[in-house]
Design an enzyme around this catalytic site. Structure first.
Site: not given
Ligand code: PPS
Length: 576
Positions: A197-199, A203, A206, A292, A294, A437
């Protein structure tokens, strides 16, 4: 009492496959049945249930079998069986399956592989199961981790009707069922067969060990590697498959055979060794090599081994008669340069110089490009490993920034991106919070659930970029530890991963308030705002913590470059 004792495993193979007529009827009926899409672990278990590899099991365990297996390694009827084989499902599936009495089991493509006649639905206690089966509740043990983190809350028990085996397109000639292997042994007149048996890739040590075992057992050899699921971080089974195909040519002609086992290992050490022996007996072998540690998962975070090095051998010894398969125990093999031979460590006297290369050292040598000596492995095996494990300076990597809004993540990530592009060599992708986002997660808000989905998506993309040799720079807030941990696990399997905590204090972020969001959050206009009305879990596993208050963005980016150079992912410019 006698009937409790010996239910031979090597005898009858269970056959739960139905004929074409019944299969056609089941397919027609399945329109009215609830369906369940099997996860990778389920698929492996199902394959061995359907092909007889798990004989005498005829399906997933009901509660009586499950409880007795956990408590004393036996099915309810007393047959020796050390590992729970369970079908874990969500509450909705459990309810639907119970009321229908049957459940169609499908692969990810939707193909119906089997129908489960449900006799039992029960809720396990994962911690108690971990303690009973693995003698540990530490989630760093892969078997325990799976139970505590990835197991659905209901188990369904019942017998199976198999329509077809899970489909494979790779190494099809080597995927041999118990019946196939038994027939192949008969055809060759192999009456005594010892299985290995091996995962891991094999070499020279073995090959020497298995040759000795075959001589000792006066048997032919079956190289029987696991290609289902092994320990996270193991060499992938495609690379290993090619390695084994090279290795099998190193044995005398007609003495050894290679076949692949679609098992999902649990890394359960002693219990798992007994399970492996039963499975091999079902595949028609008479002897089984146990070395050893296992099927052991190694050591915990404090460096303590989960199991003693020879616990598995002891456990097998205790059950040897009942198993009907003879253990061939082996100590670790070491290389003796004087004579150019391999010998079991206990057969070498203390004054003799010996050499060995551990798995960790081998990985390090692959990562650094350092030589791997011929006494350790064969050139064709090393070449195969180098193909899939290029040295670190040619691997992809991810730099994952986490920190509060306004902490400076994007600015530093942009600076780093420019510096990396100036060096050249790999494509760079910046997955900035705002950009993601807009392009990947536009429908998501900022609830914990949505943030977790967002981070998982970023991790998925970064992991693909890393796998393909590129550089991913991710700069979301990523406020929760668990999705960050999952990303690290997934990405590290494909290349480098560096977690950078941009540790600008909340007061400073709020003071800067570049986007005016903190003011809105304080006024309650923006809800669930990280640091104000939502938590930020400070990472305890950051590889780099940047105190951005006293550092310019290019200084911070340079700190990361220095780290990547020290880790081997970037070649220092003067050395290029
Ligand atoms: S997470 O928690 O990692 O999913 O957040 P992220 O995708 O980095 O998004 C953060 C950016 O969205 C804006 N934003 C907020 N941030 C935090 N909390 C809330 N409620 C929120 N609403 C909007 C914010 O501009 C973040 O950008 P950064 O660049 O971090 O400032």
């Amino acid at each position: 009492m006698a009937s409790l004792l010996i239910q031979p495993h090597g005898g009858e193979l269970v056959d739960v496959m139905v004929d074409d007529t019944v299969a056609a009827d089941l397919k027609a009926e399945s329109r009215d049945l609830p369906s369940f899409t099997l996860q990778p672990r389920h698929l492996c278990d199902l394959e061995l249930l359907l092909n007889g590899g798990f004989s005498p099991l005829r399906g997933f365990m009901d509660q009586a079998d499950y409880q007795r297996v956990c408590a004393d390694m036996r099915l309810a009827d007393g047959t020796l069986w050390p590992m729970p084989i369970t079908l874990d499902v969500d509450a909705d599936t459990a309810e639907a399956a119970q009321s229908a009495g049957r459940l169609a089991l499908r692969d990810v493509e939707g193909v119906m592989l089997a129908v489960l006649t449900v006799t039992d639905a029960y809720q396990p206690d994962p911690t108690a199961e971990a303690e009973a089966v693995f003698a540990s509740t530490d989630p760093d043990h892969p078997g325990v981790g799976h139970l505590l983190r990835s197991t659905a809350p209901w188990y369904l028990g019942g017998s199976l009707q198999g329509l077809q085996l899970p489909v494979h397109y790779d190494f099809t000639e080597l995927r041999r069922t118990p019946a196939d292997l038994r027939a192949a042994f008969d055809e060759r007149g192999w009456h005594r067969v010892v299985a290995f048996q091996t995962r891991n890739p094999m070499h020279r040590a073995h090959v020497e060990l298995t040759r000795r075992a075959a001589v000792e057992a006066d048997a032919n050899l079956l190289i029987h590697p696991v290609v289902g699921m092994t320990k996270p971080g193991d060499v992938d089974h495609y690379t290993r498959g090619r390695v084994y195909q090279h290795i099998i040519r190193r044995y005398p002609e007609n003495s050894a055979m290679l076949a692949m086992l679609p098992l999902a290992m649990r890394m359960g050490g002693p219990r798992e060794a007994v399970w492996h022996a039963i499975i091999r007996k079902n595949h028609g072998v008479s002897h089984f090599i146990v070395g050893r540690d296992h099927a052991g998962p190694g050591s915990d975070a404090a460096g303590n081994p989960f199991y003693g090095p020879y616990d598995a051998q002891d456990m097998l010894q205790d059950h040897t008669e009942e198993l009907g398969v003879t253990m061939v125990p082996f100590k670790m093999m070491v290389y003796v340069p004087d004579g150019d031979t391999y010998q079991p460590v206990d057969e070498v006297d203390e004054s003799t110089t010996t050499l060995s290369i551990s798995g960790t050292e081998l990985r390090d040598r692959l990562a650094s490009g350092e030589e791997i000596p011929e006494w350790f492995s064969y050139p064709e095996v090393v070449a195969e490993l180098r193909r899939t494990h290029p040295q670190k300076s040619r691997q992809g990597f991810t730099v994952f920034f986490t920190g509060l809004s306004g902490s400076g993540k994007s600015t530093i990530a942009n600076a780093l991106m420019s510096m990396l592009l100036e060096r050249g060599g790999r494509p760079v992708t910046l997955l900035d919070g705002d950009v993601v986002r807009t392009n990947l997660s536009s429908e998501l808000g900022f609830s914990k659930e949505h943030r977790d989905i967002n981070i998982t998506r970023i991790g998925y993309v970064a992991s693909e970029i890393t796998k393909h040799g590129g550089i991913a720079l991710c700069a979301p807030i990523a406020p929760y530890a668990e999705p960050r941990r999952r990303n690290r696990e997934a990405i590290s399997a494909n290349g480098g991963y560096v977690l950078v905590h941009v540790a600008t204090p909340l007061e400073v972020c709020e003071e800067r308030d570049r986007k005016g969001l903190y003011a809105k959050a304080r006024a309650g206009i923006i809800k669930e705002f990280t640091g104000i009305s939502d938590p930020y879990e400070v990472p305890i596993d950051a590889d780099i913590t940047l105190p951005t208050v006293d550092q310019t963005p290019d200084q911070s980016a340079q700190t990361i470059i220095d780290h990547l150079e020290a880790a081997g992912y970037l070649v220092p410019i003067e050395a290029e």
